[in-house]
Design a protein around this motif. Structure first.
Motif, short mmCIF file in Angstrom:
data_model
loop_
_atom_site.label_atom_id
_atom_site.label_comp_id
_atom_site.label_asym_id
_atom_site.label_seq_id
_atom_site.Cartn_x
_atom_site.Cartn_y
_atom_site.Cartn_z
N GLN A 48 2.71 -61.97 20.94
CA GLN A 48 3.71 -61.26 22.11
C GLN A 48 4.42 -60.13 21.34
OE1 GLN A 48 5.21 -64.98 24.90
NE2 GLN A 48 6.63 -64.25 23.28
N PHE A 49 4.28 -58.85 21.97
CA PHE A 49 4.97 -57.56 21.57
C PHE A 49 6.35 -57.46 22.17
CE2 PHE A 49 0.51 -56.29 20.92
CZ PHE A 49 0.68 -55.79 19.55
N ALA A 50 7.39 -56.85 21.63
CA ALA A 50 8.82 -56.38 22.03
C ALA A 50 8.29 -54.92 22.30
CB ALA A 50 9.96 -56.68 21.19
N VAL A 51 8.42 -54.53 23.75
CA VAL A 51 8.35 -53.10 24.01
C VAL A 51 9.38 -52.80 25.05
CG1 VAL A 51 5.84 -53.32 23.38
CG2 VAL A 51 6.41 -53.61 25.78
N VAL A 55 6.98 -67.71 15.21
CA VAL A 55 6.88 -66.82 13.84
C VAL A 55 7.34 -65.61 14.30
CG1 VAL A 55 5.31 -65.89 12.05
CG2 VAL A 55 5.16 -68.27 12.90
N GLY A 56 8.52 -65.05 13.87
CA GLY A 56 8.80 -63.79 14.09
C GLY A 56 8.39 -62.73 13.29
N SER A 57 8.52 -61.49 13.67
CA SER A 57 8.27 -60.26 12.93
C SER A 57 9.11 -60.15 11.69
CB SER A 57 8.44 -58.84 13.61
OG SER A 57 8.49 -57.81 12.62
N PHE A 62 7.13 -58.87 18.08
CA PHE A 62 6.53 -57.84 16.98
C PHE A 62 6.45 -56.35 17.70
CE2 PHE A 62 5.26 -61.57 15.06
CZ PHE A 62 4.62 -61.26 13.96
N TYR A 63 6.85 -55.51 16.61
CA TYR A 63 6.96 -54.10 17.60
C TYR A 63 5.75 -53.37 17.20
CZ TYR A 63 11.85 -55.17 17.93
OH TYR A 63 13.26 -55.83 18.08
N ASP A 64 4.98 -53.71 16.04
CA ASP A 64 3.89 -52.90 15.58
C ASP A 64 2.59 -53.61 15.61
OD1 ASP A 64 5.68 -50.61 15.14
OD2 ASP A 64 5.90 -51.21 13.04
N LEU A 65 1.72 -52.98 16.13
CA LEU A 65 0.28 -53.48 16.23
C LEU A 65 -0.06 -54.08 14.72
CD1 LEU A 65 -2.19 -54.47 17.60
CD2 LEU A 65 -3.15 -52.24 17.42
N ASP A 66 0.17 -53.26 13.57
CA ASP A 66 -0.68 -53.35 12.33
C ASP A 66 0.03 -54.68 11.68
OD1 ASP A 66 -1.86 -51.43 12.19
OD2 ASP A 66 -0.76 -50.03 11.13
N GLU A 67 1.40 -55.05 12.05
CA GLU A 67 1.93 -56.34 11.53
C GLU A 67 1.50 -57.33 12.37
OE1 GLU A 67 5.89 -58.36 10.14
OE2 GLU A 67 6.20 -56.63 11.59
N ALA A 101 7.63 -41.12 20.69
CA ALA A 101 8.83 -41.28 20.14
C ALA A 101 9.01 -42.29 19.31
CB ALA A 101 9.90 -41.69 21.62
N PHE A 102 10.12 -42.73 18.55
CA PHE A 102 10.32 -43.69 17.67
C PHE A 102 9.82 -44.92 18.29
CE2 PHE A 102 13.43 -41.43 14.76
CZ PHE A 102 12.66 -40.47 14.52
N SER A 103 10.23 -45.02 19.43
CA SER A 103 9.84 -46.42 20.29
C SER A 103 8.56 -46.71 20.67
CB SER A 103 10.88 -46.38 21.56
OG SER A 103 10.30 -45.37 22.54
#
Length: 629
Positions: free
Chosen positions: A171-174, A107-109, A147-152, A469-471
């Protein structure tokens, strides 16, 4: 019968599979199609890839359903096929592997870290529907990945936990920055996920092995759950018309052992990886015992076995971010809370001659305007860079520049770079705007980017003020931007426009600048409708230059409406006569506006800056009269 995935991860290191999308691309299938649809239209191809990974040694197999939610599928007109695509994805994976393999539903973001303006209710429904199909078809667990954001991530995890008690991998993408893109520290993010019921936490995509290793090493303190890692095969290169990844199987074998030493219990690959990469990792991990003092201690919690990583992390940075010297003079937000404040807009030139622009700015400085604001290629017409002109105004004229930033022209990379440049130049007043579509401008074949909405841009600029930063990467110092938002009151339903404005303020807007208003009655309505707002408003007044100018604005420019009375008064007037009447109408509008608004935003037509000078002087005259009353 194989043990539960949680129990298996407590007993040994498991090898995951590799990429699906980039592998299909390498096989010659075109981009621009839904690879998830292959579950139903090319199931043999998908089964073959799953089988290749299984035979290479992978024992955790992801379903080909990363983007198989209704929102993502709608781009291809496939939202109605969501349930069938997900179920077929589970069947393809299950039929291709042996009974000793675990099939996890991928399941992706949905928001992809872009903070897109999607209603949360719509996101929730998309996740629920996809997870229900995967779970109903009999997966061994769920993998929430990229997933990029913790909230989502928390949103998706809560849905997964409400739907099932099967294992959930998060799994996060960081980057190697120690934070999620929305600014949460990795330790804090993992702790939150553990509290909400995650069974495994980790990273995938965005970085190669080195980046993910650095991300793990940045975690301050022990992680109370098993780690999973699925790195990319390095950074892609574009060679002979195709994307290629450089990190080879041997490098991945070595990296797999390094991940194991840091407590990873599930190790696979993401973009660019192939069955050869997986085979090398599986061989390297076969019987491998973690070394380098990184102990993987198994603890029993009820019937669940989890891995506690007790690695010594780098100490967290305790000292606060350095703060630069305060702004030498009050911001326009501070000024407008004390007195009437005038911002005057001058359009950057469409050619290389800036003499008239600089003369206009100097004249406005002499008239004691508080700031000169410059649009960002307004109406999608190419003009000189407003950041360059802002620097010149600040240095040579000594007047505060206020720079518009359009979502249209820059992607996330370019926008942050632009903001960092403004900060370096000590230009701290900006206005975030959507920007008119490129197809309506002088270069209609150029692209409109729109990586961000104006809401998202406001949030992300204010994030720079927090030192992030935005990242999500922490910055060595904080920015100090004062961020404005645009407001168009020339609409049929003013109440709905105000509700949209409230959202911009919630996103972090410090002040508001309106489109030009030509009706005193509308000014009264705007004052009444916005009196509850917590930030100041600068009411837009643009003097008309001629009758033709009036008709053009009314009929062709979005966001501007003239009253019938104004159009009647300007009809047939040209040259000096037209400008004189335009100034007189603007003065009457100022008479209506100034009792209600301290903020005045004068918009100069056709670089007739003398009109702005006249009106600026009129504001000060009237302000003195108001103060004396």
């Amino acid at each position: 019968m194989k043990p539960d995935l949680r129990e298996a991860l407590g007993q040994r290191i498991l090898t995951g599979d590799g990429a699906m999308g980039t592998y299909l691309y390498q096989m010659g299938f075109p981009v621009g199609v839904s690879y998830e649809e292959f579950n139903t239209i090319r199931p043999g191809v998908i089964e073959g890839i799953h089988r290749s990974y299984y035979e290479a040694g992978a024992r955790v197999i992801e379903t080909n359903t990363f983007s198989a939610n209704a929102e993502k599928l709608s781009k291809y007109g496939l939202e109605g096929e969501m349930d069938a695509i997900n179920r077929a994805g589970v069947r393809a994976a299950r039929s291709a592997v042996g009974a000793d393999a675990y099939v996890v539903g991928a399941v992706g973001s949905i928001r992809d870290g872009k903070r897109r303006n999607l209603r949360t209710a719509k996101v929730i429904e998309a996740y629920k529907s996809q997870m229900h199909a995967l779970l109903d078809e009999g997966v061994d667990g769920l993998l929430l990945e990229t997933f990029y954001d913790l909230d989502e991530m928390l949103l998706a995890l809560r849905i997964a936990r409400a739907e099932s008690d099967l294992p959930v991998i998060c799994q996060f993408a960081v980057e190697d920055v120690g934070r999620t893109q929305d600014g949460n520290g990795l330790k804090e993010a993992f702790d939150r996920l553990q509290e909400e019921g995650a069974d495994v936490v980790g990273f995938n995509c965005r970085s190669g092995p080195n980046g993910i290793l650095r991300a793990i090493d940045s975690i301050a303190g022990p992680v109370g759950l098993p780690l999973s890692v699925y790195p990319n095969a390095g950074i892609p290169d574009y060679v002979d018309g195709k994307y290629a990844y450089s990190a080879g199987p041997e490098y991945f074998a070595e990296s797999a052992r390094r991940f194991a030493d840091r407590g990873a219990r599930l190790i696979g690959g993401c973009c660019g990886t192939t069955p050869e990469h997986v085979a090398a990792m599986a061989k390297a991990l076969d019987g491998y015992v973690p070394q380098l003092g990184q102990t993987a201690k198994i603890t029993h919690q009820g019937e669940i076995i989890s891995v506690q990583v007790t690695r010594q992390a780098k100490p967290a940075q305790e000292s606060p971010l350095p703060q630069r010297q305060a702004v030498r003079e009050p911001s326009i937000v501070e000024l407008v809370q004390q007195r009437h404040t005038v911002i005057v807009e001058l359009d950057p030139p469409r050619d290389l001659d800036i003499r008239k622009f600089m003369d206009g700015a100097a004249a406005l400085k002499a008239a004691k305007a508080d700031a000169v604001t410059m649009a960002d290629n307004s109406l999608a017409v190419t003009r000189m860079s407003n950041i360059a002109l802002a620097a010149l105004l600040q240095e040579k004229v000594g007047i505060r520049p206020l720079v518009h930033i359009a979502c249209r022209d820059r992607n996330l990379i370019g926008t942050q770079s632009h903001m960092m440049g403004l900060d370096a130049l000590d230009i701290d007043h900006v206005l975030a705007v959507t920007g008119d579509p490129a197809r309506f401008g002088d270069l209609p074949d150029s692209s409109s980017v729109y990586d961000l909405t104006s809401f998202e841009m406001i949030r992300m600029i204010k994030q720079l003020n927090d030192g992030t930063a935005f990242s999500g990467k922490p910055l060595k110092q904080k920015a100090k931007f004062v961020v404005g938002a645009a407001f168009n009151p020339n609409v049929k339903h003013l109440d709905k426009a105000v509700q949209r404005l409230e959202r911009k303020i919630k996103s972090g807007a410090d002040y508001i600048m309106t489109q030009p208003v030509y009706d005193p009655a509308l000014i009264e309505r705007v004052a009444e409708a916005t009196k509850h707002l917590s930030v100041p408003m600068f009411i837009g007044i643009m003097p008309l230059a001629s009758g033709r100018n009036a008709e053009y604005l009314h009929n062709e420019v979005p966001g501007i409406q003239l009253s019938d009375e104004v159009r009647r008064r300007m009809a047939g007037l040209e040259g000096e006569a037209g400008r004189a009447e335009g100034v007189q109408i603007a003065k009457e509008l100022l008479d209506a506006a100034m009792p209600h608004f301290n903020g005045i935003y004068l918009i100069t037509p056709f670089m007739f800056y003398d009109m702005g000078v006249q009106l600026t002087n009129y504001v000060w005259q009237k302000a003195r009269r108001i103060a004396a009353e």
